[in-house]
Every structure is written in structure tokens, then in C-alpha cells.
Design an enzyme around this catalytic site. Structure first.
Site, mmCIF file in Angstrom:
data_model
loop_
_atom_site.group_PDB
_atom_site.id
_atom_site.type_symbol
_atom_site.label_atom_id
_atom_site.label_comp_id
_atom_site.label_asym_id
_atom_site.label_seq_id
_atom_site.Cartn_x
_atom_site.Cartn_y
_atom_site.Cartn_z
ATOM 1 N N GLY A 136 0.851 -1.204 0.000
ATOM 2 C CA GLY A 136 0.000 0.000 0.000
ATOM 3 C C GLY A 136 0.882 1.249 0.000
ATOM 4 O O GLY A 136 0.665 2.190 -0.772
ATOM 5 N N HIS A 137 1.903 1.261 0.863
ATOM 6 C CA HIS A 137 2.818 2.414 0.916
ATOM 7 C C HIS A 137 3.603 2.540 -0.397
ATOM 8 O O HIS A 137 3.824 3.643 -0.895
ATOM 9 C CB HIS A 137 3.823 2.243 2.060
ATOM 10 C CG HIS A 137 3.207 2.224 3.425
ATOM 11 N ND1 HIS A 137 3.173 1.097 4.210
ATOM 12 C CD2 HIS A 137 2.603 3.208 4.149
ATOM 13 C CE1 HIS A 137 2.588 1.381 5.348
ATOM 14 N NE2 HIS A 137 2.217 2.646 5.348
ATOM 15 N N ARG A 157 -0.940 -2.751 10.602
ATOM 16 C CA ARG A 157 -1.513 -3.454 11.762
ATOM 17 C C ARG A 157 -1.880 -4.908 11.433
ATOM 18 O O ARG A 157 -2.125 -5.676 12.354
ATOM 19 C CB ARG A 157 -2.715 -2.688 12.324
ATOM 20 C CG ARG A 157 -2.288 -1.408 13.038
ATOM 21 C CD ARG A 157 -3.403 -0.772 13.846
ATOM 22 N NE ARG A 157 -2.914 0.279 14.703
ATOM 23 C CZ ARG A 157 -2.924 1.591 14.412
ATOM 24 N NH1 ARG A 157 -3.415 1.999 13.262
ATOM 25 N NH2 ARG A 157 -2.447 2.486 15.271
#
Ligand code: PAF
Length: 280
Positions: A36-37, A188
Site C-alpha cells: 500500500g505504501h 496493523r
């Protein structure tokens, strides 16, 4: 790839790049980088950024007293490697001490969009986010800054902050990156056991189910759809923190949901609080 630890040194370097006519992008993160990053770094590249600065800072000010600040995954070496491979040109690893000097007493508060959803469940969270993002903008003076749609409310709050405080930075919102299973990528997710990972699929499934219903019915009462979504999540053994529907631009809660609206949710999978959202 350059590495900065000191905000003053980064600010000087970034100003020099700007003066030299370079287009600067900032990708703010808390590290424990995943695909995602990486997609945010790639989005910055696609926008033609010459310098892509990735900040990696677990910001203490956005965590509540009983939240996971200490436990939050810190994987600095791996993060640096991933940034370099993805095309970042600078990485910023500040410490809490050099971001928040002794007697730090100025904070940024967005007062409307941050009041519901995660803001209501995590008092002070968006005050911490706005403060650190405003600081990062002042340190790097980016032409563009890239955030993920995964944190839908955060993105809206930051856009509002940029507008209301006249930051000269264009905000780019990159789409959510999901695992093949549908699970939204999140640092997370590292907390989840294999069984919890399986159970957590109910979040994306519930949103997918809502999308299918809305595609069929065009408009539906939120009360009945919310009951369906909550039931899917609870059946998998997660504890709903909130499930809400809102206008995707204003974040105003809705009584009826239709195409273009957003459904936002948060749920506890064991001890891990996960969030997800989808535009219908
Ligand atoms: O989305 C995050 O990772 C954080 O909230 C951010 C924007 C980097 C601020 O600490």
C-alpha cells in the site's frame, strides 16, 4: 537515496531542491511499509515528482493512552530498502524528540470532519495527525503529498487542513491496495494470527456485499444495510467499533445510501483494530 534524521537538515535540502526547480513529493508514513505504501511512492513518481521524500515516523501525538504506540511495528532497515527500490529519493527518520521539542505547545485541530467515525472513537487522533502532517509540510515544502484512501477520513481531514490553512501542496489520494484475499493492506495486519487474518476478510466481504446490494437496488435505507454489514462482521467473530455511511465529499452521515456514497468501518479482530472503507 538520501537519509535524513534532522528536520532542519531536511528542510534546508528540500528548499534547495525546490529552488533548483525540482518537483517535490512527500509520502508521509509510520513505517512498517507494505505494498500500500509502495503504491503511494509509485503514485508520486507517476505525478512527475523529481524528489520523493518518504517520512517514517510513528507519531506519538496521534495515539491515545491505551493504544498501540509502543507495540507499533518498527522495521526501519527493511523500510529503507523498500523505499529505495520503489524509487524514493530521500527518507526521513525523525525521533519524537526532534519532532516535538521540549514544551511543544502548538497543535492543529480540524473541527468538523474529524468529529465522527475514527475521530469519535480515538479522541485526539486527528489533532495528532494534522499536527504532524502540518509539520512535515513545513519541513519539506512539497508540491504534492500522497495519502492512501484506506484512511478515508484522514485524507478528508488533511484536504480540509490544506484548504483552510492555505498550504501550497496538492493532495493526491491513492486507491486502497488489497491482498488477493481482499484484506486491505495495513501495518496493523502484522499483529494478526493466521486465523485472525482469515476472520478479518469479513470486512472487505461486508463492503463488497453492500456494493452488490446498492448496484441492484440503486438506493437503500442505511438502517437495514448497516444491520447486514454488522451481521457479516460479527458472524466472523469480530467486534464492530463503528459502521457508518457518509457522503464521500462532506462525510455527512446518511439515512439512505446510493452509488458514490462511502461506507466506513472499524472493527476489533482480537485486540487489533482494523479499518476499511469503500465507495459504493
Ligand atoms: O497514515 C499514517 O500513516 C499517519 O497517520 C500519517 C499520515 C503518516 C501521520 O502520522
Amino acid at each position: 537515496m538520501k537519509k535524513f534524521f534532522d528536520p532542519i537538515k531536511l528542510q534546508k535540502w528540500s528548499n534547495e531542491q525546490r529552488l533548483a526547480g525540482k518537483k517535490i513529493a512527500l509520502v508521509p508514513t509510520m513505517g512498517a511499509l507494505h505494498d500500500g505504501h509502495i503504491s503511494l511512492i509509485k503514485a508520486a513518481k507517476k505525478k512527475g515528482a523529481d524528489e520523493i521524500i518518504v517520512s517514517i515516523f510513528v507519531n506519538p501525538v496521534q495515539f491515545g493512552p491505551n493504544e498501540d504506540y509502543d507495540a507499533y511495528p518498527r522495521t526501519e532497515k527493511e523500510d529503507a530498502k523498500k523505499c529505495s527500490e520503489a524509487g524514493a529519493t530521500a527518507i526521513f527518520f525523525p525521533t519524537p524528540q526532534n519532532m516535538y521539542l521540549e514544551n511543544h505547545s502548538v497543535y492543529v485541530n480540524e473541527e468538523i470532519l474529524s468529529s465522527g467515525f475514527c475521530g469519535a472513537k480515538r479522541p485526539g487522533h486527528f489533532r495528532g495527525v494534522c499536527t504532524v502532517v502540518a509539520k512535515l509540510f513545513n519541513i519539506t515544502h512539497p508540491h504534492i503529498a500522497v495519502f492512501g484512501q484506506k484512511d478515508f477520513q484522514q485524507a478528508a481531514v488533511i484536504c480540509q487542513m490544506v484548504r483552510d490553512l492555505n498550504f501550497d501542496t496538492k493532495i493526491i489520494i491513492a486507491p486502497i491496495v488489497r491482498e488477493k484475499s481482499g484484506l486491505a493492506m495495513s501495518s496493523r495486519n502484522n499483529y494478526l494470527s493466521p486465523e485472525e487474518r482469515e476472520k478479518a476478510l469479513c470486512l472487505s466481504k461486508s463492503l463488497q456485499c453492500a456494493k452488490t446490494i446498492i448496484a441492484e437496488k440503486k438506493e437503500i435505507s442505511w438502517k437495514s444495510l448497516k444491520t447486514k454489514i454488522s451481521a457479516i462482521i460479527e458472524k466472523a467473530g469480530l467486534k464492530v467499533d463503528y459502521v457508518e455511511a457518509a457522503n464521500a465529499k462532506t462525510l455527512t452521515p446518511l439515512m439512505k445510501v446510493k452509488k458514490g456514497d462511502v461506507i466506513l468501518l472499524a472493527a476489533f479482530c482480537g485486540k487489533t483494530r482494523l479499518i476499511d472503507n469503500a465507495i459504493m
